[in-house]
Motif scaffolding. Structure first.
Motif, PDB file in Angstrom:
ATOM      1  N   TRP A   4       0.865  -1.181   0.000  1.00 15.86           N
ATOM      2  CA  TRP A   4       0.000   0.000   0.000  1.00 15.86           C
ATOM      3  C   TRP A   4       0.900   1.228   0.000  1.00 15.86           C
ATOM      4  CZ3 TRP A   4      -5.195  -0.707  -0.314  1.00 15.86           C
ATOM      5  CH2 TRP A   4      -5.676  -1.992  -0.013  1.00 15.86           C
ATOM      6  N   VAL A   5       0.530   2.247  -0.775  1.00 20.36           N
ATOM      7  CA  VAL A   5       1.339   3.469  -0.839  1.00 20.36           C
ATOM      8  C   VAL A   5       0.483   4.652  -0.439  1.00 20.36           C
ATOM      9  CG1 VAL A   5       2.791   4.934  -2.288  1.00 20.36           C
ATOM     10  CG2 VAL A   5       2.693   2.470  -2.720  1.00 20.36           C
ATOM     11  N   ALA A  57      -6.938   9.181   3.437  1.00 25.49           N
ATOM     12  CA  ALA A  57      -6.148   8.126   2.782  1.00 25.49           C
ATOM     13  C   ALA A  57      -5.538   7.188   3.836  1.00 25.49           C
ATOM     14  CB  ALA A  57      -5.057   8.738   1.910  1.00 25.49           C
ATOM     15  N   ASP A  58      -4.999   7.770   4.910  1.00 23.08           N
ATOM     16  CA  ASP A  58      -4.410   6.959   5.974  1.00 23.08           C
ATOM     17  C   ASP A  58      -5.436   5.992   6.560  1.00 23.08           C
ATOM     18  OD1 ASP A  58      -2.412   8.780   5.474  1.00 23.08           O
ATOM     19  OD2 ASP A  58      -2.305   9.556   7.515  1.00 23.08           O
ATOM     20  N   ASP A  59      -6.626   6.517   6.848  1.00 17.29           N
ATOM     21  CA  ASP A  59      -7.678   5.684   7.439  1.00 17.29           C
ATOM     22  C   ASP A  59      -8.080   4.556   6.501  1.00 17.29           C
ATOM     23  OD1 ASP A  59      -7.596   7.380   9.629  1.00 17.29           O
ATOM     24  OD2 ASP A  59      -9.420   8.482   9.075  1.00 17.29           O
ATOM     25  N   ARG A  64      -8.095  -1.290   5.149  1.00 20.81           N
ATOM     26  CA  ARG A  64      -7.964  -2.370   4.167  1.00 20.81           C
ATOM     27  C   ARG A  64      -6.730  -3.249   4.384  1.00 20.81           C
ATOM     28  NH1 ARG A  64     -10.585  -1.128  -1.240  1.00 20.81           N
ATOM     29  NH2 ARG A  64     -12.117   0.472  -0.751  1.00 20.81           N
ATOM     30  N   LEU A  65      -5.832  -2.817   5.225  1.00 20.28           N
ATOM     31  CA  LEU A  65      -4.564  -3.510   5.471  1.00 20.28           C
ATOM     32  C   LEU A  65      -4.782  -4.882   6.102  1.00 20.28           C
ATOM     33  CD1 LEU A  65      -1.365  -2.959   5.796  1.00 20.28           C
ATOM     34  CD2 LEU A  65      -1.974  -2.436   8.151  1.00 20.28           C
ATOM     35  N   ASP A  66      -4.061  -5.856   5.597  1.00 23.10           N
ATOM     36  CA  ASP A  66      -4.037  -7.184   6.215  1.00 23.10           C
ATOM     37  C   ASP A  66      -2.700  -7.347   6.931  1.00 23.10           C
ATOM     38  OD1 ASP A  66      -6.533  -8.171   5.278  1.00 23.10           O
ATOM     39  OD2 ASP A  66      -5.639  -8.584   3.313  1.00 23.10           O
ATOM     40  N   ILE A  83       1.839  -0.808  12.070  1.00 21.18           N
ATOM     41  CA  ILE A  83       2.573  -1.766  12.899  1.00 21.18           C
ATOM     42  C   ILE A  83       1.643  -2.380  13.949  1.00 21.18           C
ATOM     43  CG2 ILE A  83       4.407  -1.969  14.634  1.00 21.18           C
ATOM     44  CD1 ILE A  83       5.927   0.155  12.861  1.00 21.18           C
ATOM     45  N   ASP A  84       0.800  -1.537  14.562  1.00 20.62           N
ATOM     46  CA  ASP A  84      -0.151  -2.039  15.562  1.00 20.62           C
ATOM     47  C   ASP A  84      -1.114  -3.071  14.964  1.00 20.62           C
ATOM     48  OD1 ASP A  84       0.961  -0.469  17.538  1.00 20.62           O
ATOM     49  OD2 ASP A  84      -0.619   1.067  17.476  1.00 20.62           O
ATOM     50  N   LYS A  85      -1.395  -2.949  13.667  1.00 20.07           N
ATOM     51  CA  LYS A  85      -2.320  -3.871  12.999  1.00 20.07           C
ATOM     52  C   LYS A  85      -1.598  -5.084  12.406  1.00 20.07           C
ATOM     53  CE  LYS A  85      -6.325  -3.931  10.038  1.00 20.07           C
ATOM     54  NZ  LYS A  85      -7.155  -3.257   9.067  1.00 20.07           N
ATOM     55  N   GLY A  86      -0.281  -5.190  12.623  1.00 19.42           N
ATOM     56  CA  GLY A  86       0.459  -6.354  12.142  1.00 19.42           C
ATOM     57  C   GLY A  86       1.079  -6.180  10.772  1.00 19.42           C
ATOM     58  N   GLY A  87       1.073  -4.947  10.269  1.00 20.37           N
ATOM     59  CA  GLY A  87       1.699  -4.672   8.980  1.00 20.37           C
ATOM     60  C   GLY A  87       3.121  -4.189   9.151  1.00 20.37           C
TER      61      GLY A  87
END
Length: 154
Positions: A4-5, A57-59, A64-66, A83-87
């Motif tokens: 993701w960018v 955009a950040d939100d 959508r981040l896995d 990072i908190d979400k495991g990315g």
């Protein structure tokens, strides 16, 4: 895995490195921005246009981040959420944000924010140098080799 960018502030030269890496590795690359973007015609490169607004955009990226996805951003609070979400989060200057270093970077950002709010000119970041571009390409390559099994160079 996807890349993701945070594309509104991402330098063109960094996007070009990402386009080549996505094509080479077949890792999906999604550029998120609040304006239309031109990208190469590709099955692995896409854009997601979001409405204008603070952190929209950040939100969307965080939503959508896995876990295991990579986010390219110079936004320290976004990197912390990723990072908190495991990315994983990589800056356009090639700095890999980790659980070990993100809190210190957030604290420094907040300190500089406080300084600016009290009238101190802290200056902005220096222009992206050739060394920064090389650090980004090298760290992206290392990441993709480890997490997506890529070969070759960016």
């Amino acid at each position: 895995m996807k890349i993701w960018v945070d594309a509104d502030a991402c330098p063109v030269v960094i996007k070009e490195i990402l386009y080549r890496a996505a094509e080479r590795t077949a890792v999906p690359l999604i550029l998120v921005a609040n304006q239309p973007l031109r990208t190469p015609n590709s099955e692995v490169i896409s854009t997601l246009q979001v409405p204008r607004g603070f952190d929209v955009a950040d939100d969307e990226i965080v939503k959508r981040l896995d876990p295991g996805d990579l986010v390219i951003t110079s936004d320290i609070p976004l990197a912390a959420e990723v990072i908190d979400k495991g990315g994983h989060a990589l800056s356009p200057r090639g700095e890999l944000h980790t659980t070990e270093n993100i809190r210190a970077r957030l604290n420094m950002r907040d300190f500089l924010d406080t300084m600016r709010a009290s009238g101190v000119d802290t200056g902005g970041p220096p222009a992206l140098s050739q060394r920064d571009r090389q650090a980004f390409a090298n760290n992206l390559d290392r990441f993709l080799t480890k997490h997506a099994g890529s070969r070759g160079t960016s």
